[in-house]
Design an enzyme around this catalytic site. Structure first.
Site, mmCIF file in Angstrom:
data_model
loop_
_atom_site.group_PDB
_atom_site.id
_atom_site.type_symbol
_atom_site.label_atom_id
_atom_site.label_comp_id
_atom_site.label_asym_id
_atom_site.label_seq_id
_atom_site.Cartn_x
_atom_site.Cartn_y
_atom_site.Cartn_z
ATOM 1 N N CYS A 2 0.842 -1.193 0.000
ATOM 2 C CA CYS A 2 0.000 0.000 0.000
ATOM 3 C C CYS A 2 0.882 1.249 0.000
ATOM 4 C CB CYS A 2 -0.948 0.102 1.198
ATOM 5 S SG CYS A 2 -2.045 -1.306 1.345
ATOM 6 N N ARG A 27 3.446 -0.123 -5.137
ATOM 7 C CA ARG A 27 3.297 -0.709 -3.799
ATOM 8 C C ARG A 27 1.993 -1.503 -3.648
ATOM 9 N NH1 ARG A 27 6.761 1.646 -0.164
ATOM 10 N NH2 ARG A 27 5.463 0.952 1.545
ATOM 11 N N TRP A 75 -2.916 -2.675 -1.573
ATOM 12 C CA TRP A 75 -2.679 -4.092 -1.826
ATOM 13 C C TRP A 75 -3.455 -4.816 -0.720
ATOM 14 C CZ3 TRP A 75 -0.473 -8.427 0.563
ATOM 15 C CH2 TRP A 75 -0.214 -9.501 -0.300
ATOM 16 N N ASN A 101 -1.233 2.092 5.835
ATOM 17 C CA ASN A 101 -0.415 1.030 5.242
ATOM 18 C C ASN A 101 0.111 0.184 6.392
ATOM 19 O OD1 ASN A 101 1.492 -0.501 3.847
ATOM 20 N ND2 ASN A 101 3.031 1.106 3.919
ATOM 21 N N GLY A 102 -0.150 -1.115 6.344
ATOM 22 C CA GLY A 102 0.307 -1.996 7.421
ATOM 23 C C GLY A 102 -0.797 -2.973 7.781
ATOM 24 N N GLU A 470 16.464 -17.670 -10.440
ATOM 25 C CA GLU A 470 16.015 -16.281 -10.626
ATOM 26 C C GLU A 470 15.214 -16.143 -11.929
ATOM 27 O OE1 GLU A 470 15.463 -13.722 -9.176
ATOM 28 O OE2 GLU A 470 15.443 -12.154 -10.699
ATOM 29 N N LYS A 474 11.308 -14.856 -12.328
ATOM 30 C CA LYS A 474 10.927 -13.715 -13.178
ATOM 31 C C LYS A 474 9.859 -14.127 -14.179
ATOM 32 C CE LYS A 474 12.393 -11.244 -11.738
ATOM 33 N NZ LYS A 474 13.196 -10.654 -10.727
ATOM 34 N N GLU A 477 6.494 -14.800 -12.484
ATOM 35 C CA GLU A 477 5.958 -13.594 -11.847
ATOM 36 C C GLU A 477 5.201 -12.697 -12.824
ATOM 37 O OE1 GLU A 477 9.177 -11.225 -10.304
ATOM 38 O OE2 GLU A 477 7.874 -10.077 -8.992
ATOM 39 N N HIS A 493 16.244 -37.071 -11.524
ATOM 40 C CA HIS A 493 15.872 -37.707 -10.249
ATOM 41 C C HIS A 493 14.396 -37.486 -9.919
ATOM 42 C CE1 HIS A 493 19.974 -38.869 -9.447
ATOM 43 N NE2 HIS A 493 20.356 -37.647 -9.804
ATOM 44 N N LYS A 588 5.369 -4.239 -5.098
ATOM 45 C CA LYS A 588 6.830 -4.136 -5.139
ATOM 46 C C LYS A 588 7.446 -4.296 -3.762
ATOM 47 C CE LYS A 588 10.704 -2.898 -7.168
ATOM 48 N NZ LYS A 588 11.312 -3.964 -7.967
HETATM 49 O O1 M6R Z 1 12.703 -5.292 -1.591
HETATM 50 P P1 M6R Z 1 13.231 -6.676 -1.439
HETATM 51 O O2 M6R Z 1 14.467 -6.900 -2.245
HETATM 52 O O3 M6R Z 1 13.463 -7.065 -0.010
HETATM 53 O O4 M6R Z 1 12.105 -7.607 -2.016
HETATM 54 C C1 M6R Z 1 12.213 -8.999 -1.982
HETATM 55 C C2 M6R Z 1 11.239 -9.657 -2.915
HETATM 56 O O5 M6R Z 1 9.927 -9.325 -2.569
HETATM 57 C C3 M6R Z 1 11.479 -9.254 -4.365
HETATM 58 O O6 M6R Z 1 12.795 -9.512 -4.764
HETATM 59 C C4 M6R Z 1 10.519 -10.022 -5.298
HETATM 60 O O7 M6R Z 1 10.825 -11.377 -5.279
HETATM 61 C C5 M6R Z 1 10.580 -9.461 -6.714
HETATM 62 N N1 M6R Z 1 9.292 -8.945 -7.085
HETATM 63 C C6 M6R Z 1 10.973 -10.443 -7.737
HETATM 64 O O8 M6R Z 1 11.044 -9.866 -8.999
#
Ligand code: M6R
Length: 593
Positions: A2, A27, A75, A101-102, A470, A474, A477, A493, A588
């Protein structure tokens, strides 16, 4: 998650708040809302609905001029995504209006204890705050009613509060969730992130936990929850608009992928002055003196941590464990005698990491935060912190922050090593290698041809395995293709059972020693119908390889190998016409546990 923004001053609050919310939409983007003062009726109007800030811009087109306003982009945590649960929320008589926010963990207990006769309009935890403030304001001065409420809350909050009986003030408070106060000639802006302040404030103050603010047009006062005054420590805002806009790019993600060579160069400029490293000696000593490093992180940052482990172990022989923050917070491994905890985080606000840090601080351990946001909570609360210099990362999918994290971890490990190569030269070569690849890449055609199924696999060995993890994160996501990253040798395996006709399998090959093994694993999946393609380093290339990247120093291959995988995700999402910068269900900055 948020985002919240409030403004009080000498210009139209609507513009400041809506611009701020647009910049904070990363956010959370389930719903958006705004409250502005209506001079004619002497009330605060509330505009809110599910959907994006753009919709709110439309619905507030004819709102009256108001020099005070607060807004929110959500969010969802408590309650469905709908208009009722959107912020702002108000108290029973609509006297108090709140954005939050929280997460208020004890909201149900508070309802039961103090608010059993109240009618609630939403399913949110936030509405409880507005109702409590109103309840206490019947016997207390409004500022005391707010601080009394704050003391009852368990969980996290960044809050803005309006009082219809006194439309000349914004009240604000913070605990665990971020809140930044901005001061400028036009007034006071209070927001979740510095980015919302750019263009409106010249200076900022990042609030500490349990700070309570009373802001008027030309004056702002800070208190603790017992109403003792606190000092304002202003710093200059050094961001400008160019870094917060997309420029010539269709999406922030594409812009951020293309910024990666300049991020590496910026890191070199900031970390070295004529070959002398610019890291506080006590930070290097803390790492050197540790008998074990514990890297804590989430998501992409955790994947950067996995590369960090290899760097510290190979370059300076310091043992390293990498832990997922949400697991480490509540299930600690047996710790070594002299540990150092390294928290890797783009945002510096990830709640899972904060839970780790609060506990580590309580137990007196030394911690180092590596973050892109030096004003963030995790930067401020760790023993030491260092910056990533990636520039604001706005796309939810992290790209340049990963490259920055790996670069900074490399510098730390290198500075404690025998310096077996010239880091400056090799990092510069990595930047050029990325540039060369980006200038001639053909990933979109590859994606069209190969990524035609609902699932996909990345395989690799050694460092490439971690890149595969990674790459898989990506791709899933933003394109919603179910993707796994696998150690190439591990497929047989069990997971190879999932390979069917046309299943995409992408091999990452950057180590000549392991290239033959990975290639034979590719043969195994091809024999079972997989559609395979390879991303390889020049020195590993053989005829028929599809994506070739210029060679870089062996330990720096993650910096370049990750880039084609970022573009694979980008184009897979583009082909499917998905919202690349704001993928579904995500935000984010993950400020809830
Ligand atoms: O702000 P942070 O690096 O602590 O965030 C960690 C994860 O939430 C962040 O890397 C998330 O996995 C990304 N959206 C991936 O692209």
């Amino acid at each position: 998650m948020c985002g919240i923004v409030g403004f009080i001053g000498h210009k139209n609050a609507k513009d400041v708040v809506l611009n701020g919310l647009t910049r904070l939409e990363y956010r959370g983007y389930d719903s958006a809302g705004l409250s502005l003062y209506n001079q004619r009726y002497q009330i605060f109007d509330v505009y809110k609905d599910e959907g994006r800030v753009a919709k709110l811009v439309e619905s507030t087109k004819h709102a009256d001029f108001s020099t005070i306003g607060i807004g929110h982009t959500r969010w969802a945590t408590h309650g469905k995504v709908n208009k009722e649960n959107s912020h702002p929320h108000y108290s029973q008589t609509r006297r108090f209006i709140v954005v939050h926010n929280g997460v208020i963990e004890n909201y149900q207990e508070l309802k039961d204890q103090y608010l059993h006769n109240h009618v609630f309009q939403s399913e949110t935890d936030t509405e409880v705050i507005a109702q409590l403030i109103e309840t206490f304001s019947q016997t207390l001065h409004v500022e005391n009613a707010i601080t009394t409420t704050l003391k009852l809350l368990h969980g996290s909050y960044a809050l803005l509060v309006l009082d219809s009986n006194d439309p000349e003030k914004i009240y604000a408070a913070k605990y665990k969730s971020p809140l930044i106060l901005g001061v400028g000639s036009d007034g006071i802006t209070i927001a979740s992130d510095l980015m919302a302040l750019v263009g409106y404030s010249s200076d900022y103050h990042a609030l500490d936990d349990k700070t309570f603010i009373v802001a008027r047009k030309d004056d702002v006062r800070l208190f603790n929850l017992d109403h003792q005054p606190l000092d304002l420590h202003l710093k200059k805002i050094e961001l400008d608009d160019a870094v917060t806009t997309k420029g010539e790019y269709a999406h922030y993600m594409l812009k951020e992928i293309h910024e990666q060579p300049s991020v590496i160069r910026r890191i070199l400029t900031n970390y070295y002055d004529k070959d002398i490293v610019q890291i506080k000696p006590e930070i290097l000593s803390a790492i050197k003196d540790a008998d074990r490093l514990y890297i804590l992180a989430a998501g992409t940052s955790m994947h950067a941590g996995l590369i960090g482990k290899q760097l510290f172990e190979k370059l300076c022989e310091i043992p390293v464990e990498v832990h997922i923050a949400s697991e480490f917070a509540y299930q600690k491994p047996l710790l070594s005698k002299k540990p150092l905890f390294i928290l890797v985080t783009q945002s510096g606000e990830t709640a899972d990491l904060r839970a780790c840090l609060v506990d580590l601080n309580e137990r007196g351990f030394e911690t180092l935060t590596i973050t892109n946001v030096p004003t963030s909570t995790l930067a401020r609360e760790a023993t030491y912190s260092i910056e990533l210099f990636a520039g604001p990362e706005i796309a939810v999918a992290s790209t340049k922050a990963y490259v920055a994290q790996v670069s900074v971890l490399t510098i730390l490990a290198y500075e404690l090593s025998q310096k077996p190569f010239d880091l400056h030269t090799e990092l510069s070569k990595a930047a050029i290698s990325i540039e060369n690849f980006l200038a001639s890449e053909n990933i979109r055609e590859i994606v069209r041809h190969y990524l035609t199924r609902r699932n996909a696999f990345f395989i690799g060995r050694g460092l490439d395995y971690f890149i595969g993890l990674e790459a898989a994160l990506k791709l899933k996501e933003i394109s919603y293709i179910q993707t796994e990253g696998f150690a190439a040798g591990e497929l047989k395996h069990g997971t190879i059972a999932l390979i069917e006709d046309s299943t995409p399998v992408i091999a990452l090959i950057s180590d000549p020693k392991m290239s033959p093994n990975t290639r034979s694993n590719l043969k195994e999946v091809q024999a079972r119908g997989a559609k395979t393609f390879k991303i390889v380093l020049e020195s590993c290339k053989i005829e028929g390889d599809e994506v070739i990247i210029d060679d870089v120093y062996s330990l720096l291959t993650p910096l370049v190998m990750v880039v084609p995988t970022q573009l694979i995700a980008y184009y897979a999402a583009l082909e499917r016409a998905y919202d690349i910068d704001k993928p579904r269900n995500l935000a984010k900055s993950v400020t809830v546990e």
